[in-house]
Design an enzyme around this catalytic site. Structure first.
Site, PDB file in Angstrom:
ATOM      1  N   TYR A   1       0.197   3.905  22.868  1.00  0.00           N
ATOM      2  CA  TYR A   1       0.775   5.057  23.564  1.00  0.00           C
ATOM      3  C   TYR A   1       2.210   5.276  23.132  1.00  0.00           C
ATOM      4  O   TYR A   1       2.833   4.416  22.516  1.00  0.00           O
ATOM      5  CB  TYR A   1       0.685   4.882  25.079  1.00  0.00           C
TER       6      TYR A   1
ATOM      7  N   ARG B   1       7.295   5.436  15.440  1.00  0.00           N
ATOM      8  CA  ARG B   1       6.839   4.207  16.105  1.00  0.00           C
ATOM      9  C   ARG B   1       5.356   4.286  16.417  1.00  0.00           C
ATOM     10  O   ARG B   1       4.636   3.291  16.323  1.00  0.00           O
ATOM     11  CB  ARG B   1       7.663   3.950  17.371  1.00  0.00           C
TER      12      ARG B   1
ATOM     13  N   ARG C   1     -20.681  -1.838  24.380  1.00  0.00           N
ATOM     14  CA  ARG C   1     -19.431  -2.577  24.549  1.00  0.00           C
ATOM     15  C   ARG C   1     -19.441  -3.780  23.607  1.00  0.00           C
ATOM     16  O   ARG C   1     -19.888  -4.869  23.955  1.00  0.00           O
ATOM     17  CB  ARG C   1     -19.265  -3.027  25.999  1.00  0.00           C
TER      18      ARG C   1
ATOM     19  N   LYS D   1       3.205  -0.950  20.505  1.00  0.00           N
ATOM     20  CA  LYS D   1       3.256  -0.270  21.809  1.00  0.00           C
ATOM     21  C   LYS D   1       1.837  -0.078  22.344  1.00  0.00           C
ATOM     22  O   LYS D   1       1.278   1.025  22.370  1.00  0.00           O
ATOM     23  CB  LYS D   1       4.008   1.060  21.703  1.00  0.00           C
TER      24      LYS D   1
ATOM     25  N   GLU E   1      13.292  -8.357  27.253  1.00  0.00           N
ATOM     26  CA  GLU E   1      13.537  -6.934  27.520  1.00  0.00           C
ATOM     27  C   GLU E   1      13.102  -6.620  28.938  1.00  0.00           C
ATOM     28  O   GLU E   1      12.616  -7.494  29.667  1.00  0.00           O
ATOM     29  CB  GLU E   1      12.777  -6.065  26.528  1.00  0.00           C
TER      30      GLU E   1
ATOM     31  N   LEU F   1       9.621  -4.768  21.983  1.00  0.00           N
ATOM     32  CA  LEU F   1       9.307  -3.447  21.443  1.00  0.00           C
ATOM     33  C   LEU F   1      10.577  -2.868  20.818  1.00  0.00           C
ATOM     34  O   LEU F   1      11.644  -2.924  21.443  1.00  0.00           O
ATOM     35  CB  LEU F   1       8.822  -2.523  22.556  1.00  0.00           C
TER      36      LEU F   1
END
Length: 285
Positions: free
Chosen positions: A33, A52, A101, A148, A180, A205
């Site tokens: 995302y 990114r 799955r 991310k 972070e 990140l």
């Protein structure tokens, strides 16, 4: 106005935006995302965020279903359709929906691309004037934090702990050092007027706002050291603050209930916030 989202080629009311229950983002958190801020109807530092995005999908061998140019067009269309002045545009790409799955990557499945907007007055946030408190929590995340990923359970638990403690953010701790925030980069200003923030690596990140703030600080002859720091060092610092697309530069005035300096937003954090907002307004697209 009814909020509008984008899902796999269609603009639809947000309340009707849906993906399959077999989507791998839902089943495996197999997705990436990105979030870009919008100020005065324009995207802030968007190229950095999309770079990114490209890097993150590349790291997990997830092809983008649209070009970056087209993704920009969709972002702008969503801003227009939603009449968005100030807020955020959220992008999520997953590996798509297979017939079952299975852990291994499916073949012949088109990735899912979903986007929506939200309203947020980042510039006039009351917490920017008062500062926020942070709490510390163990960093229990996986080893590739530079990606991310939509797998955010550790951050959800950290942010929930912060909310329950009446704090605005959680700083995650590993080997005695701050990595972070739950959704932000962490900074301190030492007694010697050196800005300190952790160096980029797989441990954190690579924050887009962090990157811009470091550059803006260096352009103004502020000394910056990219290294890890401890909470003890942060509590002895002149100032502390966080950066993110959803908060820009946000002063930190308490850590685990203990006051940083005089307990008020410091002049450096406040000035960097002003500088960043000027940068955002002058470069928005």
């Amino acid at each position: 106005m009814t909020p509008i989202a984008y899902v796999n080629g269609d603009f639809v009311p947000l309340s009707e935006a849906k993906v399959s229950v077999l989507d791998r983002g839902f089943l495996f958190a197999d997705g990436i995302y990105e979030v870009s801020a919008v100020l005065d109807g324009k995207l802030v530092d968007n190229d950095s965020h999309l770079a990114r995005l490209e890097r993150s999908v590349g790291e997990i061998k997830l092809p983008l279903p649209e070009t970056i140019a087209r993704i920009k067009e969709i972002q702008r269309e969503l801003i227009t359709r939603n009449g968005l002045k100030d807020g955020l545009v959220y992008i999520q790409v997953t590996r798509g929906a297979d017939v079952g799955r299975d852990f291994a990557f499916p073949k012949g499945v088109k990735p899912t691309l979903m986007m929506f907007t939200s309203v947020k007055d980042i510039v006039n946030a009351a917490s920017a004037k008062t500062g926020i408190g942070v709490i510390t929590v163990p960093d229990i995340r996986w080893a590739r934090r530079d990606i991310k990923s939509v797998a955010l359970l550790a951050q959800v638990l950290a942010k929930q702990a912060a909310a329950e403690a009446g704090a605005g953010e959680a700083w995650m701790i590993e080997d005695g050092k701050v990595t972070e925030g739950g959704s932000s980069s962490a900074f301190i200003l030492t007694k010697d007027d050196v800005l300190v923030t952790r160096e980029n690596s797989s441990a954190i990140l690579p924050g887009c706002t962090r990157k811009a703030v470091v550059k803006l600080a260096e352009e103004r002859q502020l000394r910056v050291e990219e290294r890890a720091f401890t909470i003890e060092e942060a509590l002895k610092a002149k100032e502390a603050f966080i950066t993110s697309a959803s908060s820009f530069v946000q002063p930190v005035v308490k850590i685990d209930g203990k006051t940083v300096a005089d307990g008020k937003p410091g002049p450096t954090a406040q000035r960097l916030r002003e500088i960043y907002i000027d940068f955002a307004r002058s470069t928005g697209e």
